[in-house]
Design a protein around this motif. Structure first.
Motif, PDB file in Angstrom:
ATOM      1  N   VAL A  76       0.843  -1.198   0.000  1.00 18.72           N
ATOM      2  CA  VAL A  76       0.000   0.000   0.000  1.00 18.72           C
ATOM      3  C   VAL A  76       0.880   1.251   0.000  1.00 18.72           C
ATOM      4  O   VAL A  76       1.914   1.290   0.667  1.00 18.72           O
ATOM      5  CB  VAL A  76      -0.932  -0.004   1.250  1.00 18.72           C
ATOM      6  CG1 VAL A  76      -1.667   1.316   1.383  1.00 18.72           C
ATOM      7  CG2 VAL A  76      -1.891  -1.163   1.178  1.00 18.72           C
ATOM      8  N   ASP A  77       0.444   2.254  -0.737  1.00 18.07           N
ATOM      9  CA  ASP A  77       1.150   3.535  -0.767  1.00 18.07           C
ATOM     10  C   ASP A  77       1.088   4.173   0.613  1.00 18.07           C
ATOM     11  O   ASP A  77       0.034   4.205   1.261  1.00 18.07           O
ATOM     12  CB  ASP A  77       0.492   4.444  -1.816  1.00 18.07           C
ATOM     13  CG  ASP A  77       1.187   5.786  -1.925  1.00 18.07           C
ATOM     14  OD1 ASP A  77       2.395   5.870  -1.606  1.00 18.07           O
ATOM     15  OD2 ASP A  77       0.521   6.751  -2.345  1.00 18.07           O
ATOM     16  N   GLU A  78       2.226   4.667   1.087  1.00 19.66           N
ATOM     17  CA  GLU A  78       2.302   5.240   2.430  1.00 19.66           C
ATOM     18  C   GLU A  78       1.421   6.473   2.600  1.00 19.66           C
ATOM     19  O   GLU A  78       1.111   6.850   3.733  1.00 19.66           O
ATOM     20  CB  GLU A  78       3.761   5.572   2.782  1.00 19.66           C
ATOM     21  CG  GLU A  78       4.601   4.349   2.998  1.00 19.66           C
ATOM     22  CD  GLU A  78       5.987   4.658   3.520  1.00 19.66           C
ATOM     23  OE1 GLU A  78       6.175   5.701   4.188  1.00 19.66           O
ATOM     24  OE2 GLU A  78       6.896   3.860   3.269  1.00 19.66           O
ATOM     25  N   ASP A  79       1.009   7.096   1.490  1.00 24.05           N
ATOM     26  CA  ASP A  79       0.163   8.285   1.572  1.00 24.05           C
ATOM     27  C   ASP A  79      -1.323   7.945   1.512  1.00 24.05           C
ATOM     28  O   ASP A  79      -2.172   8.843   1.618  1.00 24.05           O
ATOM     29  CB  ASP A  79       0.505   9.261   0.431  1.00 24.05           C
ATOM     30  CG  ASP A  79       1.920   9.805   0.575  1.00 24.05           C
ATOM     31  OD1 ASP A  79       2.402   9.919   1.723  1.00 24.05           O
ATOM     32  OD2 ASP A  79       2.553  10.099  -0.462  1.00 24.05           O
ATOM     33  N   ALA A  80      -1.639   6.677   1.363  1.00 24.45           N
ATOM     34  CA  ALA A  80      -3.045   6.268   1.252  1.00 24.45           C
ATOM     35  C   ALA A  80      -3.763   6.510   2.580  1.00 24.45           C
ATOM     36  O   ALA A  80      -3.176   6.403   3.658  1.00 24.45           O
ATOM     37  CB  ALA A  80      -3.130   4.787   0.875  1.00 24.45           C
ATOM     38  N   GLY A  81      -5.048   6.845   2.481  1.00 25.70           N
ATOM     39  CA  GLY A  81      -5.853   7.021   3.686  1.00 25.70           C
ATOM     40  C   GLY A  81      -6.052   5.666   4.361  1.00 25.70           C
ATOM     41  O   GLY A  81      -6.358   4.674   3.708  1.00 25.70           O
ATOM     42  N   MET A  82      -5.846   5.631   5.662  1.00 28.68           N
ATOM     43  CA  MET A  82      -5.942   4.361   6.381  1.00 28.68           C
ATOM     44  C   MET A  82      -6.820   4.530   7.613  1.00 28.68           C
ATOM     45  O   MET A  82      -6.872   5.601   8.208  1.00 28.68           O
ATOM     46  CB  MET A  82      -4.564   3.876   6.805  1.00 28.68           C
ATOM     47  CG  MET A  82      -3.585   3.774   5.669  1.00 28.68           C
ATOM     48  SD  MET A  82      -2.152   2.891   6.176  1.00 28.68           S
ATOM     49  CE  MET A  82      -2.644   1.281   5.672  1.00 28.68           C
ATOM     50  N   TYR A  83      -7.461   3.428   7.967  1.00 22.38           N
ATOM     51  CA  TYR A  83      -8.320   3.409   9.145  1.00 22.38           C
ATOM     52  C   TYR A  83      -8.035   2.134   9.932  1.00 22.38           C
ATOM     53  O   TYR A  83      -7.678   1.114   9.361  1.00 22.38           O
ATOM     54  CB  TYR A  83      -9.800   3.433   8.734  1.00 22.38           C
ATOM     55  CG  TYR A  83     -10.167   4.694   8.002  1.00 22.38           C
ATOM     56  CD1 TYR A  83     -10.653   5.793   8.694  1.00 22.38           C
ATOM     57  CD2 TYR A  83     -10.003   4.796   6.621  1.00 22.38           C
ATOM     58  CE1 TYR A  83     -10.975   6.966   8.016  1.00 22.38           C
ATOM     59  CE2 TYR A  83     -10.314   5.957   5.951  1.00 22.38           C
ATOM     60  CZ  TYR A  83     -10.800   7.039   6.648  1.00 22.38           C
ATOM     61  OH  TYR A  83     -11.108   8.207   5.992  1.00 22.38           O
ATOM     62  N   ARG A  84      -8.187   2.240  11.226  1.00 23.44           N
ATOM     63  CA  ARG A  84      -8.068   1.046  12.052  1.00 23.44           C
ATOM     64  C   ARG A  84      -9.342   0.892  12.854  1.00 23.44           C
ATOM     65  O   ARG A  84     -10.001   1.877  13.198  1.00 23.44           O
ATOM     66  CB  ARG A  84      -6.832   1.084  12.935  1.00 23.44           C
ATOM     67  CG  ARG A  84      -6.933   2.041  14.113  1.00 23.44           C
ATOM     68  CD  ARG A  84      -5.687   2.043  14.921  1.00 23.44           C
ATOM     69  NE  ARG A  84      -5.636   0.810  15.690  1.00 23.44           N
ATOM     70  CZ  ARG A  84      -4.823   0.594  16.689  1.00 23.44           C
ATOM     71  NH1 ARG A  84      -3.974   1.522  17.037  1.00 23.44           N
ATOM     72  NH2 ARG A  84      -4.843  -0.524  17.355  1.00 23.44           N
ATOM     73  N   GLU A  85      -9.672  -0.318  13.116  1.00 19.69           N
ATOM     74  CA  GLU A  85     -10.897  -0.628  13.845  1.00 19.69           C
ATOM     75  C   GLU A  85     -10.617  -0.611  15.342  1.00 19.69           C
ATOM     76  O   GLU A  85      -9.701  -1.260  15.831  1.00 19.69           O
ATOM     77  CB  GLU A  85     -11.394  -2.016  13.417  1.00 19.69           C
ATOM     78  CG  GLU A  85     -12.749  -2.362  13.946  1.00 19.69           C
ATOM     79  CD  GLU A  85     -13.242  -3.695  13.399  1.00 19.69           C
ATOM     80  OE1 GLU A  85     -14.399  -4.017  13.680  1.00 19.69           O
ATOM     81  OE2 GLU A  85     -12.485  -4.396  12.711  1.00 19.69           O
ATOM     82  N   ILE A  86     -11.418   0.158  16.032  1.00 20.18           N
ATOM     83  CA  ILE A  86     -11.356   0.188  17.497  1.00 20.18           C
ATOM     84  C   ILE A  86     -12.766  -0.105  17.976  1.00 20.18           C
ATOM     85  O   ILE A  86     -13.646   0.761  17.930  1.00 20.18           O
ATOM     86  CB  ILE A  86     -10.861   1.551  18.036  1.00 20.18           C
ATOM     87  CG1 ILE A  86      -9.466   1.848  17.495  1.00 20.18           C
ATOM     88  CG2 ILE A  86     -10.872   1.556  19.549  1.00 20.18           C
ATOM     89  CD1 ILE A  86      -8.893   3.185  17.924  1.00 20.18           C
ATOM     90  N   GLY A  87     -12.969  -1.345  18.387  1.00 18.73           N
ATOM     91  CA  GLY A  87     -14.319  -1.766  18.760  1.00 18.73           C
ATOM     92  C   GLY A  87     -15.203  -1.740  17.536  1.00 18.73           C
ATOM     93  O   GLY A  87     -14.936  -2.393  16.544  1.00 18.73           O
ATOM     94  N   GLU A  88     -16.252  -0.951  17.595  1.00 19.95           N
ATOM     95  CA  GLU A  88     -17.207  -0.849  16.481  1.00 19.95           C
ATOM     96  C   GLU A  88     -16.944   0.368  15.598  1.00 19.95           C
ATOM     97  O   GLU A  88     -17.692   0.641  14.668  1.00 19.95           O
ATOM     98  CB  GLU A  88     -18.641  -0.740  17.052  1.00 19.95           C
ATOM     99  CG  GLU A  88     -19.067  -1.933  17.879  1.00 19.95           C
ATOM    100  CD  GLU A  88     -19.320  -3.157  17.017  1.00 19.95           C
ATOM    101  OE1 GLU A  88     -19.819  -3.012  15.889  1.00 19.95           O
ATOM    102  OE2 GLU A  88     -18.996  -4.266  17.488  1.00 19.95           O
ATOM    103  N   VAL A  89     -15.852   1.096  15.872  1.00 22.35           N
ATOM    104  CA  VAL A  89     -15.595   2.360  15.187  1.00 22.35           C
ATOM    105  C   VAL A  89     -14.301   2.280  14.372  1.00 22.35           C
ATOM    106  O   VAL A  89     -13.317   1.680  14.809  1.00 22.35           O
ATOM    107  CB  VAL A  89     -15.460   3.501  16.235  1.00 22.35           C
ATOM    108  CG1 VAL A  89     -15.155   4.828  15.567  1.00 22.35           C
ATOM    109  CG2 VAL A  89     -16.712   3.598  17.085  1.00 22.35           C
TER     110      VAL A  89
END
Length: 127
Positions: free
Chosen positions: A46-59
């Motif tokens: 994955v490109d280091e500038d790509a938008g990323m999200y991590r899951e924390i519980g249900e969010v």
């Protein structure tokens, strides 16, 4: 059946349950480890500038590449340690089970008297 033999049988049953629980925990840890390794491998593409999200519980929470990579790397390392610990625990439980099973077999084959049962043999009968 002598009471000592019954106790050994109960101990064997408990060890068998423990072995089953450890095996289940080990499989869960291995599955999580494989999933984390797969995610880490995918993250490397994955490109280091790509938008990323991590899951924390249900969010889902936005994160950066470096944090995501570091978190996954730490997770892989801790799961490797956990898997190794569970494998060692599984081996110890198996050894205890085999030892106890051998003691029970000796006991049931009439070898209960005078074996290496530790202190308490001499003088235990009273004189």
């Amino acid at each position: 059946m002598p009471p000592e033999a019954q106790e050994k049988i109960e101990e064997l049953q408990e060890l068998q349950e423990t072995a089953q629980q450890v095996a289940e925990q080990k499989e869960q840890a291995k599955t999580a480890l494989n999933e984390s390794k797969t995610a880490l491998d995918a993250l490397e593409d994955v490109d280091e500038d790509a938008g990323m999200y991590r899951e924390i519980g249900e969010v889902l929470v936005e994160t950066d590449y470096e944090s995501a990579y570091d978190d996954l790397e730490n997770k892989v390392e801790s799961l490797e340690v956990r898997t190794e610990q569970l494998e060692k625990q599984e081996e110890r439980v198996q050894e205890q089970f085999e030892e106890l099973q051998s003691e029970l077999q000796q006991m049931l084959q009439g070898g209960a008297g005078g074996g290496p049962m530790g202190p308490g043999g001499p003088g235990a009968g009273g004189a």
